[in-house]
Motif scaffolding. Structure first.
Motif, PDB file in Angstrom:
ATOM      1  N   ILE A  39       0.773  -1.008  -0.340  1.00 46.84           N
ATOM      2  CA  ILE A  39      -0.112  -0.219   0.214  1.00 46.84           C
ATOM      3  C   ILE A  39       0.941   1.397   0.158  1.00 46.84           C
ATOM      4  O   ILE A  39       1.063   2.050  -0.544  1.00 46.84           O
ATOM      5  CB  ILE A  39      -1.145   0.047   1.371  1.00 46.84           C
ATOM      6  N   GLY A  40       1.658   0.671   0.931  1.00 44.65           N
ATOM      7  CA  GLY A  40       2.734   2.237   0.815  1.00 44.65           C
ATOM      8  C   GLY A  40       3.483   2.030  -0.174  1.00 44.65           C
ATOM      9  O   GLY A  40       3.946   4.158  -0.773  1.00 44.65           O
ATOM     10  N   VAL A  41       3.768   1.790  -1.749  1.00 41.88           N
ATOM     11  CA  VAL A  41       4.221   1.664  -2.672  1.00 41.88           C
ATOM     12  C   VAL A  41       3.616   2.300  -3.317  1.00 41.88           C
ATOM     13  O   VAL A  41       3.886   2.878  -4.183  1.00 41.88           O
ATOM     14  CB  VAL A  41       4.921   0.476  -3.281  1.00 41.88           C
ATOM     15  N   ASP A  42       2.576   1.913  -3.538  1.00 40.49           N
ATOM     16  CA  ASP A  42       0.881   2.466  -4.724  1.00 40.49           C
ATOM     17  C   ASP A  42       1.397   4.136  -3.963  1.00 40.49           C
ATOM     18  O   ASP A  42       0.817   4.380  -5.396  1.00 40.49           O
ATOM     19  CB  ASP A  42      -0.006   1.644  -4.170  1.00 40.49           C
ATOM     20  N   LEU A  43       1.247   4.383  -2.824  1.00 40.60           N
ATOM     21  CA  LEU A  43       0.473   5.866  -2.140  1.00 40.60           C
ATOM     22  C   LEU A  43       1.929   6.342  -2.679  1.00 40.60           C
ATOM     23  O   LEU A  43       1.747   7.814  -2.917  1.00 40.60           O
ATOM     24  CB  LEU A  43       0.424   5.832  -0.358  1.00 40.60           C
ATOM     25  N   ASP A  44       2.698   5.744  -2.462  1.00 34.31           N
ATOM     26  CA  ASP A  44       4.467   6.961  -2.749  1.00 34.31           C
ATOM     27  C   ASP A  44       4.394   6.835  -4.665  1.00 34.31           C
ATOM     28  O   ASP A  44       5.064   7.949  -4.392  1.00 34.31           O
ATOM     29  CB  ASP A  44       5.333   6.354  -2.062  1.00 34.31           C
ATOM     30  N   ALA A  45       3.680   6.600  -5.198  1.00 33.37           N
ATOM     31  CA  ALA A  45       3.831   6.285  -6.659  1.00 33.37           C
ATOM     32  C   ALA A  45       2.919   7.214  -6.875  1.00 33.37           C
ATOM     33  O   ALA A  45       2.523   7.370  -8.035  1.00 33.37           O
ATOM     34  CB  ALA A  45       3.428   5.803  -7.077  1.00 33.37           C
ATOM     35  N   GLN A  46       1.848   7.456  -6.519  1.00 31.83           N
ATOM     36  CA  GLN A  46       0.944   8.980  -6.928  1.00 31.83           C
ATOM     37  C   GLN A  46       1.618  11.045  -6.953  1.00 31.83           C
ATOM     38  O   GLN A  46       2.552  10.440  -5.852  1.00 31.83           O
ATOM     39  CB  GLN A  46      -0.096   8.769  -5.305  1.00 31.83           C
ATOM     40  N   ASP A  47       1.126  11.132  -7.194  1.00 33.14           N
ATOM     41  CA  ASP A  47       0.987  12.521  -7.960  1.00 33.14           C
ATOM     42  C   ASP A  47       0.551  13.418  -6.364  1.00 33.14           C
ATOM     43  O   ASP A  47       1.395  14.471  -5.845  1.00 33.14           O
ATOM     44  CB  ASP A  47       1.431  12.958  -8.925  1.00 33.14           C
ATOM     45  N   THR A  48       0.371  13.020  -6.038  1.00 30.07           N
ATOM     46  CA  THR A  48      -0.786  13.867  -4.544  1.00 30.07           C
ATOM     47  C   THR A  48      -1.026  12.525  -3.805  1.00 30.07           C
ATOM     48  O   THR A  48      -1.790  11.072  -4.947  1.00 30.07           O
ATOM     49  CB  THR A  48      -2.246  15.027  -5.562  1.00 30.07           C
ATOM     50  N   LEU A  49      -1.489  12.562  -2.744  1.00 26.77           N
ATOM     51  CA  LEU A  49      -1.885  11.959  -2.020  1.00 26.77           C
ATOM     52  C   LEU A  49      -3.557  11.557  -2.450  1.00 26.77           C
ATOM     53  O   LEU A  49      -3.777  12.828  -1.906  1.00 26.77           O
ATOM     54  CB  LEU A  49      -1.214  11.397  -0.605  1.00 26.77           C
ATOM     55  N   PRO A  50      -4.151  10.189  -2.237  1.00 27.36           N
ATOM     56  CA  PRO A  50      -5.568  10.698  -2.164  1.00 27.36           C
ATOM     57  C   PRO A  50      -6.138  11.080  -0.930  1.00 27.36           C
ATOM     58  O   PRO A  50      -5.425  10.469   0.360  1.00 27.36           O
ATOM     59  CB  PRO A  50      -5.728   9.402  -2.558  1.00 27.36           C
ATOM     60  N   ASP A  51      -6.990  10.724  -0.383  1.00 26.07           N
ATOM     61  CA  ASP A  51      -8.100  10.896   1.055  1.00 26.07           C
ATOM     62  C   ASP A  51      -8.253   9.876   1.216  1.00 26.07           C
ATOM     63  O   ASP A  51      -8.521   9.753   2.333  1.00 26.07           O
ATOM     64  CB  ASP A  51      -9.008  11.868   1.142  1.00 26.07           C
ATOM     65  N   ALA A  52      -8.795   8.706   0.220  1.00 30.77           N
ATOM     66  CA  ALA A  52      -8.943   7.771   1.199  1.00 30.77           C
ATOM     67  C   ALA A  52      -8.503   6.644   0.340  1.00 30.77           C
ATOM     68  O   ALA A  52      -7.583   7.228  -0.532  1.00 30.77           O
ATOM     69  CB  ALA A  52      -9.790   7.528   1.141  1.00 30.77           C
ATOM     70  N   LEU A  53      -7.804   5.488   0.834  1.00 35.01           N
ATOM     71  CA  LEU A  53      -7.716   3.981   0.545  1.00 35.01           C
ATOM     72  C   LEU A  53      -8.318   3.678  -0.384  1.00 35.01           C
ATOM     73  O   LEU A  53      -7.524   2.719  -1.864  1.00 35.01           O
ATOM     74  CB  LEU A  53      -6.875   2.794   1.670  1.00 35.01           C
ATOM     75  N   THR A  54      -9.493   4.195  -0.823  1.00 34.46           N
ATOM     76  CA  THR A  54     -10.203   3.465  -1.167  1.00 34.46           C
ATOM     77  C   THR A  54     -10.213   3.832  -2.969  1.00 34.46           C
ATOM     78  O   THR A  54     -10.904   3.457  -4.122  1.00 34.46           O
ATOM     79  CB  THR A  54     -11.931   3.712  -0.898  1.00 34.46           C
ATOM     80  N   PHE A  55      -9.504   4.610  -3.403  1.00 32.24           N
ATOM     81  CA  PHE A  55      -8.805   5.281  -4.152  1.00 32.24           C
ATOM     82  C   PHE A  55      -8.762   4.598  -5.185  1.00 32.24           C
ATOM     83  O   PHE A  55      -8.802   4.117  -6.454  1.00 32.24           O
ATOM     84  CB  PHE A  55      -7.378   6.720  -4.017  1.00 32.24           C
ATOM     85  N   PHE A  56      -7.501   3.127  -4.762  1.00 23.92           N
ATOM     86  CA  PHE A  56      -7.582   2.205  -5.424  1.00 23.92           C
ATOM     87  C   PHE A  56      -8.265   0.995  -5.217  1.00 23.92           C
ATOM     88  O   PHE A  56      -7.532  -0.044  -5.475  1.00 23.92           O
ATOM     89  CB  PHE A  56      -6.663   1.205  -4.100  1.00 23.92           C
ATOM     90  N   GLY A  57      -9.422   1.571  -4.680  1.00 20.72           N
ATOM     91  CA  GLY A  57     -10.221   0.422  -5.143  1.00 20.72           C
ATOM     92  C   GLY A  57     -10.886  -0.526  -3.699  1.00 20.72           C
ATOM     93  O   GLY A  57     -10.946   0.688  -3.071  1.00 20.72           O
ATOM     94  N   PRO A  58     -11.547  -1.874  -4.125  1.00 16.42           N
ATOM     95  CA  PRO A  58     -12.315  -1.586  -2.268  1.00 16.42           C
ATOM     96  C   PRO A  58     -11.591  -1.751  -1.790  1.00 16.42           C
ATOM     97  O   PRO A  58      -9.893  -1.706  -1.040  1.00 16.42           O
ATOM     98  CB  PRO A  58     -12.646  -3.324  -2.444  1.00 16.42           C
ATOM     99  N   VAL A  59     -12.143  -1.379   0.332  1.00 13.82           N
ATOM    100  CA  VAL A  59     -11.046  -1.572   1.038  1.00 13.82           C
ATOM    101  C   VAL A  59     -10.503  -2.943   0.655  1.00 13.82           C
ATOM    102  O   VAL A  59     -10.638  -4.736   1.719  1.00 13.82           O
ATOM    103  CB  VAL A  59     -11.942  -0.967   2.477  1.00 13.82           C
ATOM    104  N   ARG A  60      -8.872  -2.781   1.652  1.00 14.08           N
ATOM    105  CA  ARG A  60      -8.315  -4.010   2.002  1.00 14.08           C
ATOM    106  C   ARG A  60      -8.202  -4.031   3.534  1.00 14.08           C
ATOM    107  O   ARG A  60      -7.963  -3.221   3.943  1.00 14.08           O
ATOM    108  CB  ARG A  60      -6.890  -3.495   1.579  1.00 14.08           C
TER     109      ARG A  60
END
Length: 135
Positions: A39-60
């Motif tokens: 999840i950290g790799v996914d977040l760090d790859a974004q240009d701007t941080l999303p407001d919630a993890l649901t940005f990447f799909g269903p809640v893990r």
């Protein structure tokens, strides 16, 4: 002879059950560490941080059935009051907190709090991922 066999089986079970529970707990911690790393790799790859993890799909969910916790810090303002803190009460991350509530499903911002000791945390902006009790 039957009594001896039953006694031996009982002793072996008394040894095996706690060991198997320890192994399951270690496996759950390892899975949570792997999930937080991904999840950290996914977040760090974004240009701007999303407001919630649901940005990447269903809640893990973590291995204990709770959603992973993500708190984005306000841009340029440092860590907010609810940010995770080390034993010196200094925030452990710069941009966001990402953690699992752990086995007891409860937590507090300072990692030294009793209910935070079993949390799996991402600290030092990803430099450490593991049990809060070992940070």
């Amino acid at each position: 002879e039957l009594l001896a066999v039953v006694t031996i089986i009982g002793v072996l079970a008394a040894i095996a059950v706690p060991k198997s529970k320890e192994a399951i707990d270690r496996a759950r911690v390892a899975r949570a560490i792997g999930d937080l790393e991904a999840i950290g790799v996914d977040l760090d790859a974004q240009d701007t941080l999303p407001d919630a993890l649901t940005f990447f799909g269903p809640v893990r969910l973590d291995p204990w059935g709770n959603p992973y916790q993500y708190n984005k810090f306000p841009d340029g303002k440092g860590a907010p009051p609810g940010a995770r803190k080390d034993r010196f009460l200094v925030p452990i991350n710069t941009y966001y907190d990402l953690y699992s509530l752990g086995k007891d499903s409860t937590s507090s911002p300072p990692l030294t709090a009793k209910n935070s000791q079993d949390d799996i945390v991402r600290a030092n902006d990803g430099g450490y991922i593991g049990l809060a009790s070992k940070y």
